[in-house]
Scaffold this active site. Sequence first.
Site, PDB file in Angstrom:
ATOM      1  N   ASP A   1      -6.685   4.042  -4.911  1.00 36.32           N
ATOM      2  CA  ASP A   1      -7.377   3.827  -3.639  1.00 36.32           C
ATOM      3  C   ASP A   1      -8.084   5.167  -3.348  1.00 36.32           C
ATOM      4  O   ASP A   1      -8.314   5.942  -4.286  1.00 36.32           O
ATOM      5  CB  ASP A   1      -6.383   3.422  -2.533  1.00 36.32           C
ATOM      6  CG  ASP A   1      -7.070   2.839  -1.311  1.00 36.32           C
ATOM      7  OD1 ASP A   1      -7.484   1.680  -1.360  1.00 36.32           O
ATOM      8  OD2 ASP A   1      -7.229   3.558  -0.305  1.00 36.32           O
TER       9      ASP A   1
ATOM     10  N   LYS B   1       0.868  -1.187   0.000  1.00 38.47           N
ATOM     11  CA  LYS B   1       0.000   0.000   0.000  1.00 38.47           C
ATOM     12  C   LYS B   1       0.893   1.221   0.000  1.00 38.47           C
ATOM     13  O   LYS B   1       2.031   1.170   0.484  1.00 38.47           O
ATOM     14  CB  LYS B   1      -0.864   0.026   1.258  1.00 38.47           C
ATOM     15  CG  LYS B   1      -2.155   0.802   1.081  1.00 38.47           C
ATOM     16  CD  LYS B   1      -3.206  -0.070   0.431  1.00 38.47           C
ATOM     17  CE  LYS B   1      -4.476   0.660   0.154  1.00 38.47           C
ATOM     18  NZ  LYS B   1      -5.525  -0.303  -0.236  1.00 38.47           N
TER      19      LYS B   1
HETATM   20  N1  GLU Z   1      -7.128  -0.045  -3.452  1.00 34.00           N
HETATM   21  C1  GLU Z   1      -7.798  -1.250  -3.830  1.00 34.00           C
HETATM   22  C2  GLU Z   1      -7.833  -2.210  -2.670  1.00 34.00           C
HETATM   23  O1  GLU Z   1      -7.866  -1.777  -1.540  1.00 34.00           O
HETATM   24  C3  GLU Z   1      -7.251  -1.851  -5.113  1.00 34.00           C
HETATM   25  C4  GLU Z   1      -5.805  -2.181  -5.096  1.00 34.00           C
HETATM   26  C5  GLU Z   1      -5.253  -2.664  -6.452  1.00 34.00           C
HETATM   27  O2  GLU Z   1      -6.011  -2.769  -7.400  1.00 34.00           O
HETATM   28  O3  GLU Z   1      -4.053  -2.936  -6.494  1.00 34.00           O
HETATM   29  O4  GLU Z   1      -7.897  -3.397  -2.811  1.00 34.00           O
END
Ligand code: GLU
Length: 377
Positions: free
Chosen positions: A95, A55
Amino acid sequence: VQTNLGYRVQFNSAIGPYKGGLRFHKAVNPSMLKFLGFEQTFKNALTTLPMGGAKGGSDFDPTGKSNAEIMRFCQAFMLELWHNIGVDTDVPAGDVGVGGREIGFLNGMYQKLARKYHTGVLTGKGETWGGSILRPEATGFGALYFVQHMLHLAGKKLEGAKIAISGFGNVAWGASKKATELGAKVIAISGPDGVVTIPNGMNEEMIDYMLELRASNRNIVAPFAEKFAGTTFTPGKKAWSVKCDIALPCAFQNELNGEDAQHLIDNNVTCVGEISNMGCTPEAIDLFIDNKIMYAPGKAVNAGGVATSGLEMSQNAMHLSWSAAEVDEKLHAIMHGIHAQCVKYGTEPDGYINYVKGANIAGFMKVAHAMMGQGII
Ligand code: GLU
């Protein structure tokens, strides 16, 4: 000159390259990104696709910024991030506060800096430059497929159900769209400023308008009620104050607390899908489970987004793109598989399905086996 801090937490790569979103929000700090990366690791494991967990993001606040300011910030952020990412090392996506527009600016800057034109270093790209069809909708769509499975197993139906949703970003939009398509009524959406009630349920025009609200960078929901007659804005209230059958938190962590959970329970809520990452506080989760309410944690119910990112990576690696029907079919199968894993590991002796326990055990077992199989490194 304005200074913001940016981070990337690469949490676990036992199953595949680090993978997870970037968040732009004023509250971002390393500890928040660590818990999100931790959750992402198990979520990604549940999808069955080869993705590790990560993240990232920044305390940059997009509220009130112009498109040009957003572009300049994305470029400044990528100027440092690009050294640490790559198709086989770490693949970021969107996100909170990072959607298609931001991914575009980030991708353009990456290509300029790296002099590499492989399409697969970020996911959530536009359809004409390597993005997967249905990626923008995928988190919300996948969540509704999961909720359908939960209801089906309990002998209940989505058609006619009244749904309260928080947020009006990409996730809330996808969830509203699919819920409406499947015959449910979205009767409330909320923002940081309050809640809008929609007695007859959302229609297509209202769903489309959610995109405009998000793109305005104002982070308020009140204009929705000014635009649509018959809807009412109540300042300072959350979506959970509205009587509903199904509650879908789609905004931010800790947005549904113990008091909200008790209120929903008193109003006979039947199902809660935590589509935001850690949207419910531990007190709220305990109350749902103690009261035997169907409750799905984020790492299971919102996994459709990252799963479709995984499908985008596959398409990029093969240098081709699948049709909407193909992507949707795969998304369906993945959400079905995650639901089945939760039922397998989470069914209690009295028949209640503890989706929290199920998702945690299934996700953990996969990561643990992958780590142990590869030795101490
Ligand atoms: N932010 C999204 C999640 O919390 C997607 C992350 C992504 O596609 O890598 O899963």
